[in-house]
Design an enzyme around this catalytic site. Structure first.
Site, short mmCIF file in Angstrom:
data_model
loop_
_atom_site.label_atom_id
_atom_site.label_comp_id
_atom_site.label_asym_id
_atom_site.label_seq_id
_atom_site.Cartn_x
_atom_site.Cartn_y
_atom_site.Cartn_z
CB SER A 84 -1.02 11.01 -3.10
OG SER A 84 -1.42 9.68 -2.84
CG ASP A 104 -4.57 9.98 3.42
OD1 ASP A 104 -4.22 9.75 4.59
OD2 ASP A 104 -3.78 10.09 2.46
CE LYS A 151 -1.73 8.26 5.27
NZ LYS A 151 -1.50 9.71 5.13
CD GLU A 211 -1.20 15.10 5.90
OE1 GLU A 211 -0.97 16.32 6.11
OE2 GLU A 211 -1.17 14.59 4.78
CD GLU A 255 5.17 12.24 2.99
OE1 GLU A 255 4.04 11.97 3.43
OE2 GLU A 255 5.36 12.73 1.85
O1 KIV Z 1 -1.55 10.38 0.31
C1 KIV Z 1 -0.58 9.59 0.29
O2 KIV Z 1 -0.26 8.96 -0.72
C2 KIV Z 1 0.17 9.43 1.53
C3 KIV Z 1 1.44 8.63 1.45
C4 KIV Z 1 2.52 9.44 0.84
C5 KIV Z 1 1.84 8.12 2.79
O3 KIV Z 1 -0.20 9.93 2.55
#
Ligand code: KIV
Length: 271
Positions: A52, A90, A120, A122, A189
């Site tokens: 994000s 991420d 993390k 997806e 989410e």
């Molecule tokens: O990138 C992010 O902020 C996220 C959250 C919304 C879980 O993946």
């Protein structure tokens, strides 16, 4: 670097114990040193260096443009502010979808170049090979199901996912698959609260919800949303704890007035 024995670090095992004892897990995003330091000292359990950053730091419309190098820069900055909490980073769009070898190489870059504690990514069944390969290299992986923003052009909208039975069933299967593949936790989410509750009961790993109701094992929010820096984004699930946009605007306007009126700096504010 010497290890400070007085600080009790949050690990993936801590999160597992929290699920087992019923203590909720708090998670927030951060993208820089200063905020990461505040959140760590405030007592947050997990800081997510989310992709994000593409939206809230770089001003892109989606999370797709952010690069692995840019995620590494944000994660390096965050890690310098952390003494205690678990830092998850991420894997950005394009850095893991091609195959599990590329996914592992991207995860290794994050771990080696940032000092973060986990990554993390997806996806459900399509991500299983990559999750297994990354976990078998010793890197903890957090999954992410439901509304997965890197697939926004496949979904077409940011509305609630898995409201229909078929998609809800697939999400449950995916949750079990990512658990079996070795994920230590999974983000859910924007899915119905009843489905998130069922998933939370069915899997042994902690679930972290965002727009997924109060029965998840933990909650995550994007810092710019919960602090009211970004005021345009108003989904039902968001609770705003501050209105920093107004407060910062007022403070900067005050400063402008003081400069223009020659009130700032005064005699005590100069050498
Ligand atoms: O990138 C992010 O902020 C996220 C959250 C919304 C879980 O993946």
């Amino acid at each position: 670097m010497p290890i400070n024995k007085e600080i009790k670090k949050v690990t993936t095992h801590t999160l597992q114990k929290m699920k087992e004892s019923g203590e909720k897990i708090s998670m927030i995003t951060a993208y820089d040193y200063s905020f990461a330091r505040i959140f760590d000292r405030a007592g947050i359990d997990v800081v997510l260096v989310g992709d994000s950053a593409s939206n809230v730091m770089a001003g892109h419309v989606t999370t797709l443009p952010i690069t692995l190098d840019q995620m590494i820069y944000h994660a390096q900055s965050v890690i310098r502010g952390i003494d205690r909490c678990l830092v998850v980073v991420d894997l950005p769009f394009g850095s893991y979808q091609s195959n599990s070898e590329i996914a592992l190489a991207s995860a290794i870059r994050i771990m080696k170049e940032t000092g973060a504690h986990a990554i993390k990514l997806e996806g459900g069944d399509e991500a299983v090979d990559s999750i297994k390969r990354i976990v078998s290299a010793g890197i903890p992986v957090m999954g992410h199901l439901g509304l997965t923003p890197q697939s926004i052009y496949k979904f077409g909208t940011y509305t609630v996912r898995a409201k229909e039975e078929a998609e809800a069933n697939k999400l449950m299967v995916d949750a079990k698959l990512v658990e079996r593949a070795g994920c230590f936790a999974v983000v859910l989410e924007k899915i119905p609260a009843v489905l998130a509750k069922d998933v939370t009961n069915e899997v042994k790993i902690p679930t972290i919800g965002i727009g997924a109701g109060g029965d998840c094992d933990g909650q995550v929010l994007v810092m710019h949303d919960m602090l009211g820096i970004n005021t345009e984004f108003k989904p039902r699930f968001l609770r705003r704890y501050l209105n920093l946009n107004d407060q910062i605007t007022e403070a900067v306007q005050h400063y402008i007035r003081d400069v223009k009126s020659k009130d700032f700096p005064n005699k005590d504010e100069q050498y």
